[in-house]
Design a protein around this motif. Structure first.
Motif, PDB file in Angstrom:
ATOM      1  N   UNK A  32       0.823  -1.345   0.247  1.00  0.00           N
ATOM      2  CA  UNK A  32      -0.064   0.056  -0.069  1.00  0.00           C
ATOM      3  C   UNK A  32       0.540   1.152   0.125  1.00  0.00           C
ATOM      4  N   UNK A  33       2.100   0.518   0.498  1.00  0.00           N
ATOM      5  CA  UNK A  33       3.255   2.644   0.359  1.00  0.00           C
ATOM      6  C   UNK A  33       3.069   2.866  -1.152  1.00  0.00           C
ATOM      7  N   UNK A  34       2.727   3.861  -1.438  1.00  0.00           N
ATOM      8  CA  UNK A  34       3.485   4.527  -2.831  1.00  0.00           C
ATOM      9  C   UNK A  34       4.227   4.875  -3.181  1.00  0.00           C
ATOM     10  N   UNK A  35       5.238   4.588  -2.631  1.00  0.00           N
ATOM     11  CA  UNK A  35       7.123   4.004  -2.505  1.00  0.00           C
ATOM     12  C   UNK A  35       7.357   3.168  -3.257  1.00  0.00           C
ATOM     13  N   UNK A  36       6.894   2.366  -2.421  1.00  0.00           N
ATOM     14  CA  UNK A  36       7.062   0.441  -3.314  1.00  0.00           C
ATOM     15  C   UNK A  36       6.135  -0.076  -4.313  1.00  0.00           C
ATOM     16  N   UNK A  37       5.187   0.410  -4.361  1.00  0.00           N
ATOM     17  CA  UNK A  37       4.140   0.562  -5.795  1.00  0.00           C
ATOM     18  C   UNK A  37       5.303   1.095  -6.466  1.00  0.00           C
ATOM     19  N   UNK A  38       5.725   2.560  -6.366  1.00  0.00           N
ATOM     20  CA  UNK A  38       5.988   2.870  -7.849  1.00  0.00           C
ATOM     21  C   UNK A  38       7.188   2.244  -8.302  1.00  0.00           C
ATOM     22  N   UNK A  39       8.317   1.512  -7.512  1.00  0.00           N
ATOM     23  CA  UNK A  39       9.146   0.807  -7.310  1.00  0.00           C
ATOM     24  C   UNK A  39       9.019  -0.247  -8.929  1.00  0.00           C
ATOM     25  N   UNK A  40       8.016  -1.208  -7.946  1.00  0.00           N
ATOM     26  CA  UNK A  40       7.282  -2.818  -8.511  1.00  0.00           C
ATOM     27  C   UNK A  40       7.048  -1.875 -10.333  1.00  0.00           C
ATOM     28  N   UNK A  41       6.200  -1.166  -9.524  1.00  0.00           N
ATOM     29  CA  UNK A  41       5.299  -0.921 -11.246  1.00  0.00           C
ATOM     30  C   UNK A  41       6.511   0.129 -12.905  1.00  0.00           C
ATOM     31  N   UNK A  42       7.210   0.630 -11.088  1.00  0.00           N
ATOM     32  CA  UNK A  42       8.844   1.157 -12.678  1.00  0.00           C
ATOM     33  C   UNK A  42       9.013  -0.141 -13.403  1.00  0.00           C
ATOM     34  N   UNK A  43       9.387  -1.263 -13.373  1.00  0.00           N
ATOM     35  CA  UNK A  43       9.734  -2.335 -13.749  1.00  0.00           C
ATOM     36  C   UNK A  43       8.962  -3.288 -14.842  1.00  0.00           C
ATOM     37  N   UNK A  44       7.422  -2.317 -14.505  1.00  0.00           N
ATOM     38  CA  UNK A  44       6.374  -2.821 -15.594  1.00  0.00           C
ATOM     39  C   UNK A  44       5.644  -3.701 -15.098  1.00  0.00           C
ATOM     40  N   UNK A  45       5.492  -4.496 -14.295  1.00  0.00           N
ATOM     41  CA  UNK A  45       5.396  -4.992 -13.151  1.00  0.00           C
ATOM     42  C   UNK A  45       3.482  -4.282 -12.520  1.00  0.00           C
ATOM     43  N   UNK A  46       2.664  -5.479 -12.596  1.00  0.00           N
ATOM     44  CA  UNK A  46       1.597  -5.131 -11.889  1.00  0.00           C
ATOM     45  C   UNK A  46       1.238  -5.306 -10.447  1.00  0.00           C
ATOM     46  N   UNK A  47       0.976  -4.625  -9.600  1.00  0.00           N
ATOM     47  CA  UNK A  47       0.492  -4.788  -8.040  1.00  0.00           C
ATOM     48  C   UNK A  47      -0.939  -5.843  -7.664  1.00  0.00           C
ATOM     49  N   UNK A  48      -0.236  -6.996  -6.935  1.00  0.00           N
ATOM     50  CA  UNK A  48      -1.669  -8.358  -7.238  1.00  0.00           C
ATOM     51  C   UNK A  48      -1.845  -7.849  -5.277  1.00  0.00           C
ATOM     52  N   UNK A  49      -1.542  -8.725  -4.569  1.00  0.00           N
ATOM     53  CA  UNK A  49      -1.610  -8.698  -3.074  1.00  0.00           C
ATOM     54  C   UNK A  49      -2.651  -9.200  -2.839  1.00  0.00           C
ATOM     55  N   UNK A  50      -2.517 -10.182  -2.670  1.00  0.00           N
ATOM     56  CA  UNK A  50      -4.175 -11.351  -2.770  1.00  0.00           C
ATOM     57  C   UNK A  50      -4.007 -12.216  -1.736  1.00  0.00           C
ATOM     58  N   UNK A  51      -5.029 -12.941  -1.288  1.00  0.00           N
ATOM     59  CA  UNK A  51      -4.875 -14.223  -0.334  1.00  0.00           C
ATOM     60  C   UNK A  51      -4.171 -15.152  -0.483  1.00  0.00           C
ATOM     61  N   UNK A  52      -3.966 -16.116   0.484  1.00  0.00           N
ATOM     62  CA  UNK A  52      -2.715 -17.460  -0.036  1.00  0.00           C
ATOM     63  C   UNK A  52      -3.847 -18.107  -0.622  1.00  0.00           C
ATOM     64  N   UNK A  53      -5.538 -18.131  -0.176  1.00  0.00           N
ATOM     65  CA  UNK A  53      -6.512 -19.019  -1.155  1.00  0.00           C
ATOM     66  C   UNK A  53      -6.427 -18.168  -2.746  1.00  0.00           C
ATOM     67  N   UNK A  54      -6.213 -16.852  -2.987  1.00  0.00           N
ATOM     68  CA  UNK A  54      -6.347 -16.766  -4.281  1.00  0.00           C
ATOM     69  C   UNK A  54      -5.356 -17.252  -5.232  1.00  0.00           C
ATOM     70  N   UNK A  55      -4.345 -17.012  -4.579  1.00  0.00           N
ATOM     71  CA  UNK A  55      -2.319 -17.253  -4.856  1.00  0.00           C
ATOM     72  C   UNK A  55      -2.434 -18.863  -5.202  1.00  0.00           C
TER      73      UNK A  55
END
Length: 322
Positions: free
Chosen positions: A276-299
């Motif tokens: 949820x941290x905007x700085x962390x989200x940006x670092x990941x999204x800058x790689x071309x990736x999309x944030x997921x962050x789901x539940x163990x069951x969904x994964x």
């Protein structure tokens, strides 16, 4: 030992397990990356390890153990003690494509691990050398391949990896014939595509994007939920009528099978909070990736779905490791 003594032992053990779960973590946590340093998997692991250390109150130490298309590192994670102090990064290659193509894979991806959370997913892209005859757009690309069955080849990071298997899925849906040229990693394949030693490659977006931006490669189609802001003119596979190929590469946290639910939930909650941290989200999204962050069951369901898809590809295309 009489029944009362036996019950006392059972209750004592249960109580000590509960206390151990409640005190987790009280020492550093190892996060094993099943690939060499520098790739997208390693980048995601190192980005998430910093805020995860802060959330959990203990260092999360990243270690790289490459080899076997990720199988060696994944196997090591599966053999560790299931106490939450030995985690691994799971990818489509380690959890789906390699197990699908290798009947002797040393672990069952659905039973050997405890799924915790899918951190992020990365789009894939078909990119061609600008000198390729069908480089103008997707329609021209497909027409050129269909007009010349078997004439062209494509490079991948190696047999059984997501790049190989996703392109084979593409071939199975279109009836297009191409020759697979496996490399020892995506880097060499990418270099040969840029040098026009091979006409095309299917690659994770982060590594191909710099070459696309420099016009040394031309993006033809992306595997992503919608068009990407960095490639607004490039269609998704869904747009060209190939929705099953719209499969991204995932990067998730796993542990050995049998991890306590309380520990899994604590790591899952800490990871989702970190994301949820905007700085962390940006670092990941800058790689071309999309944030997921789901539940163990969904994964767990995502992993099972990917494995099912690629088993079907292996069967239909009659793929082997030979």
């Amino acid at each position: 030992m009489d029944r009362r003594c036996w019950m006392g032992v059972v209750l004592a053990l249960a109580g000590s397990a509960a206390m151990a779960d409640a005190s987790f973590p009280n020492k550093p946590i190892k996060l094993l990356v099943p690939f060499a340093a520098g790739g997208t998997t390693d980048i995601i692991a190192r980005v998430i390890s910093e805020p995860l250390s802060k959330e959990l109150g203990q260092p999360v130490i990243v270690e790289n153990r490459g080899g076997g298309g990720g199988v060696i590192g994944a196997l090591e994670t599966s053999r560790q003690k299931a106490d939450g102090y030995n985690l691994g990064i799971a990818t489509v290659s380690t959890m789906a494509t390699n197990p699908a193509i290798n009947p002797k894979n040393p672990y069952d991806p659905l039973t050997a691990f405890t799924p915790i959370v899918n951190i992020a997913a990365t789009p894939n892209v078909i990119a061609v050398n600008p000198k390729f005859a069908g480089a103008a757009n997707y329609k021209a690309f497909e027409a050129e391949l269909k007009k010349n069955p078997g004439k062209y080849s494509y490079g991948s990071s190696g047999t059984g990896g997501i790049q190989h298997m996703l392109m084979e899925l593409y071939k199975s849906l279109t009836g297009i014939e191409m020759t697979h040229v496996p490399y020892r990693g995506a880097g060499p394949a990418l270099n040969d595509a840029v040098a026009n030693q091979i006409p095309m490659i299917l690659d994770n977006l982060p590594s191909a994007l710099p070459f696309i931006k420099d016009k040394r490669l031309v993006a033809i189609a992306v595997a992503a939920p919608q068009r990407l802001s960095v490639l607004p003119d490039v269609p998704t596979f869904k747009e060209v009528g190939l929705e099953p190929v719209n499969r991204m590469a995932f990067y998730g946290l796993i542990g050995p099978k049998g991890m306590p639910k309380e520990v899994v939930d604590k790591i899952n909650a800490a990871t989702r909070k970190a994301l949820q941290d905007p700085a962390i989200r940006k670092r990941i999204e800058d790689t071309g990736s999309v944030i997921v962050g789901n539940t163990p069951e969904q994964f767990a369901k995502e992993t099972k779905d990917e494995l099912t898809i690629y088993k079907e590809v292996v069967a239909k295309q009659k793929l082997t490791l030979e």
